[in-house]
Design a protein around this motif. Structure first.
Motif, PDB file in Angstrom:
ATOM      1  N   SER A 195       0.633   4.927  -4.302  1.00 34.73           N
ATOM      2  CA  SER A 195       0.460   4.036  -3.156  1.00 34.73           C
ATOM      3  C   SER A 195      -0.959   4.113  -2.618  1.00 34.73           C
ATOM      4  O   SER A 195      -1.711   5.040  -2.921  1.00 34.73           O
ATOM      5  N   SER A 196      -1.288   3.118  -1.833  1.00 40.14           N
ATOM      6  CA  SER A 196      -2.606   3.037  -1.217  1.00 40.14           C
ATOM      7  C   SER A 196      -2.441   2.581   0.228  1.00 40.14           C
ATOM      8  O   SER A 196      -1.642   1.699   0.517  1.00 40.14           O
ATOM      9  N   HIS A 197      -3.193   3.203   1.135  1.00 40.69           N
ATOM     10  CA  HIS A 197      -3.157   2.838   2.548  1.00 40.69           C
ATOM     11  C   HIS A 197      -4.592   2.672   3.029  1.00 40.69           C
ATOM     12  O   HIS A 197      -5.398   3.590   2.940  1.00 40.69           O
ATOM     13  N   VAL A 198      -4.880   1.477   3.527  1.00 38.43           N
ATOM     14  CA  VAL A 198      -6.231   1.155   3.981  1.00 38.43           C
ATOM     15  C   VAL A 198      -6.159   0.644   5.414  1.00 38.43           C
ATOM     16  O   VAL A 198      -5.256  -0.119   5.770  1.00 38.43           O
ATOM     17  N   ILE A 199      -7.110   1.079   6.239  1.00 42.93           N
ATOM     18  CA  ILE A 199      -7.245   0.546   7.593  1.00 42.93           C
ATOM     19  C   ILE A 199      -8.567  -0.206   7.660  1.00 42.93           C
ATOM     20  O   ILE A 199      -9.633   0.372   7.417  1.00 42.93           O
ATOM     21  N   PHE A 200      -8.489  -1.501   7.968  1.00 45.46           N
ATOM     22  CA  PHE A 200      -9.673  -2.335   8.118  1.00 45.46           C
ATOM     23  C   PHE A 200     -10.017  -2.475   9.601  1.00 45.46           C
ATOM     24  O   PHE A 200      -9.125  -2.636  10.440  1.00 45.46           O
ATOM     25  N   SER A 238       2.319  -4.750   2.663  1.00 46.07           N
ATOM     26  CA  SER A 238       2.745  -4.734   4.057  1.00 46.07           C
ATOM     27  C   SER A 238       1.526  -4.595   4.952  1.00 46.07           C
ATOM     28  O   SER A 238       0.612  -3.818   4.648  1.00 46.07           O
ATOM     29  N   PHE A 239       1.505  -5.376   6.037  1.00 45.04           N
ATOM     30  CA  PHE A 239       0.394  -5.362   6.974  1.00 45.04           C
ATOM     31  C   PHE A 239       0.917  -5.156   8.396  1.00 45.04           C
ATOM     32  O   PHE A 239       2.017  -5.590   8.726  1.00 45.04           O
ATOM     33  N   PHE A 240       0.137  -4.509   9.216  1.00 47.13           N
ATOM     34  CA  PHE A 240       0.394  -4.555  10.650  1.00 47.13           C
ATOM     35  C   PHE A 240      -0.897  -4.293  11.410  1.00 47.13           C
ATOM     36  O   PHE A 240      -1.831  -3.663  10.897  1.00 47.13           O
ATOM     37  N   CYS A 241      -0.955  -4.819  12.630  1.00 50.03           N
ATOM     38  CA  CYS A 241      -2.162  -4.743  13.462  1.00 50.03           C
ATOM     39  C   CYS A 241      -1.972  -3.730  14.581  1.00 50.03           C
ATOM     40  O   CYS A 241      -0.875  -3.546  15.086  1.00 50.03           O
ATOM     41  N   TYR A 295      -3.135  -1.947   5.816  1.00 44.69           N
ATOM     42  CA  TYR A 295      -2.717  -2.570   4.556  1.00 44.69           C
ATOM     43  C   TYR A 295      -2.160  -1.475   3.652  1.00 44.69           C
ATOM     44  O   TYR A 295      -2.831  -0.489   3.373  1.00 44.69           O
ATOM     45  N   ARG A 296      -0.880  -1.628   3.262  1.00 40.69           N
ATOM     46  CA  ARG A 296      -0.246  -0.653   2.387  1.00 40.69           C
ATOM     47  C   ARG A 296       0.192  -1.318   1.088  1.00 40.69           C
ATOM     48  O   ARG A 296       0.680  -2.442   1.091  1.00 40.69           O
ATOM     49  N   SER A 297       0.040  -0.584  -0.014  1.00 43.72           N
ATOM     50  CA  SER A 297       0.231  -1.163  -1.318  1.00 43.72           C
ATOM     51  C   SER A 297       0.620  -0.096  -2.320  1.00 43.72           C
ATOM     52  O   SER A 297       0.252   1.066  -2.180  1.00 43.72           O
ATOM     53  N   SER A 298       1.368  -0.488  -3.326  1.00 44.92           N
ATOM     54  CA  SER A 298       1.666   0.431  -4.422  1.00 44.92           C
ATOM     55  C   SER A 298       0.689   0.259  -5.570  1.00 44.92           C
ATOM     56  O   SER A 298       0.764   0.972  -6.565  1.00 44.92           O
ATOM     57  N   ARG A 299      -0.209  -0.692  -5.453  1.00 44.83           N
ATOM     58  CA  ARG A 299      -1.259  -0.868  -6.456  1.00 44.83           C
ATOM     59  C   ARG A 299      -2.587  -0.405  -5.905  1.00 44.83           C
ATOM     60  O   ARG A 299      -2.783  -0.307  -4.695  1.00 44.83           O
TER      61      ARG A 299
END
Length: 315
Positions: A211-216, A156-159, A171-175
């Protein structure tokens, strides 16, 4: 634009946030066959082709053997163990002598070129008139891909924090371990379809058990933001739609207040849930996508995102 990670399920909760507003905690969803450790072969096969074309067939064979992978190639619509890419990356890094981050970046970059062979580039090209629109529509793209890949479990992505020189991309992910893969994809899309160079920095990276949560921080010439600002229209100049007309036109609409209490619902929803207007939105609906704490503040910030909700059985 996928590593097939983490469509989410947001359970009903009594947790409260700012101003006593109910919010939904984030929880990862298991895919349709009860597994979340599979990914489609199109992603892995793109990597195989990249390694064969870049380093040769013999090198790929050595990587395959070292990674302990039985398959010589991968069917695009079959699903395989999710650790396949990680094993390939680890083996390639040791044999080629390139660090894992660089390898994963190259894997992501090569995926964009690979899918173009199967006309997916046509979808990417029409997803947005500019890079900003493309990034805002990534979750919509993954929903479209469900027609071809029914069991896809996408990220899942959002700006947010947009400005004329870029934006922040969540960017959110379960991997785990795919951050640089996503960076490679983002840069490749910008250059290939929008002739735009993107500088990508990681400003936040949080991981939990599942889960993983990243902000680019993406830096580029954000032409779409300039267009949005210049096209803003004063509210008094907009066409007014009477409330009764709107409600009749959309039988599944929901109108709710800042505390998330429902004040109006379309006739279609009222037929399913007769007493819906006396309830709190978070007591009735489960937000699946996009992945964020669902409250009034976040709803207004991300209003343009697709909202994919499920309705629990009411008695």
């Amino acid at each position: 634009m996928s590593d097939e990670i983490g469509s989410t399920l947001c359970p009903v909760s009594e947790e409260t946030g700012e101003d006593d507003t109910k919010i939904c905690p984030i929880k990862e969803e298991i895919d349709k066959d009860g597994r979340k450790d599979k990914m489609y072969g199109i992603i892995i096969q793109a990597i195989v082709i990249y390694l064969q074309e870049t380093y040769g067939e013999e090198t790929w064979e050595a990587i395959r053997q070292r990674a302990g992978i039985e398959e010589h190639s991968f069917s695009l619509h079959e699903r395989y163990k999710e650790d396949t890419i990680v094993r390939i990356c680890d083996a390639a890094s040791r044999l080629i002598g390139v660090d894992r981050s660089t390898i994963m970046n190259s894997f992501g970059d090569s995926f964009v070129a690979y899918v173009s062979k199967y006309n997916y580039d046509r979808i990417l090209k029409v997803l947005g008139r500019n890079l900003r629109d493309f990034l805002n529509g990534l979750d919509n793209l993954h929903e479209y891909l469900r027609f071809s890949y029914q069991n896809i479990v996408p990220p899942s992505f959002f700006c947010e924090n947009e400005h004329k020189m870029g934006l922040h991309l969540h960017y959110r992910s379960s991997r785990k371990g795919f951050v640089h893969y996503v960076i490679g994809q983002i840069k490749a899309v910008g250059k290939t379809f929008y002739d735009t160079d993107i500088d990508v920095k990681i400003i936040k990276h949080e991981e939990s058990a599942d889960s993983s949560h990243v902000i680019f921080d993406l830096r580029f010439q954000n032409e779409g933001f300039d267009t949005q600002v210049n096209n803003k229209i004063d509210d008094k100049d907009q066409f007014k739609v009477p409330a009764y007309f709107f409600r009749n036109l959309f039988p599944f609409h929901i109108q709710f207040k800042k505390n998330m209490d429902i004040v109006s619902a379309g006739s279609g929803l009222r037929a399913i849930i007769p007493n819906i207007t006396s309830k709190n939105l978070l007591d009735v609906f489960i937000l699946r996508k996009p992945v964020f704490q669902f409250n009034w503040k976040n709803k207004t910030r991300k209003a343009k995102k697709i909202m994919n909700s499920a309705v629990p059985i009411y008695t």
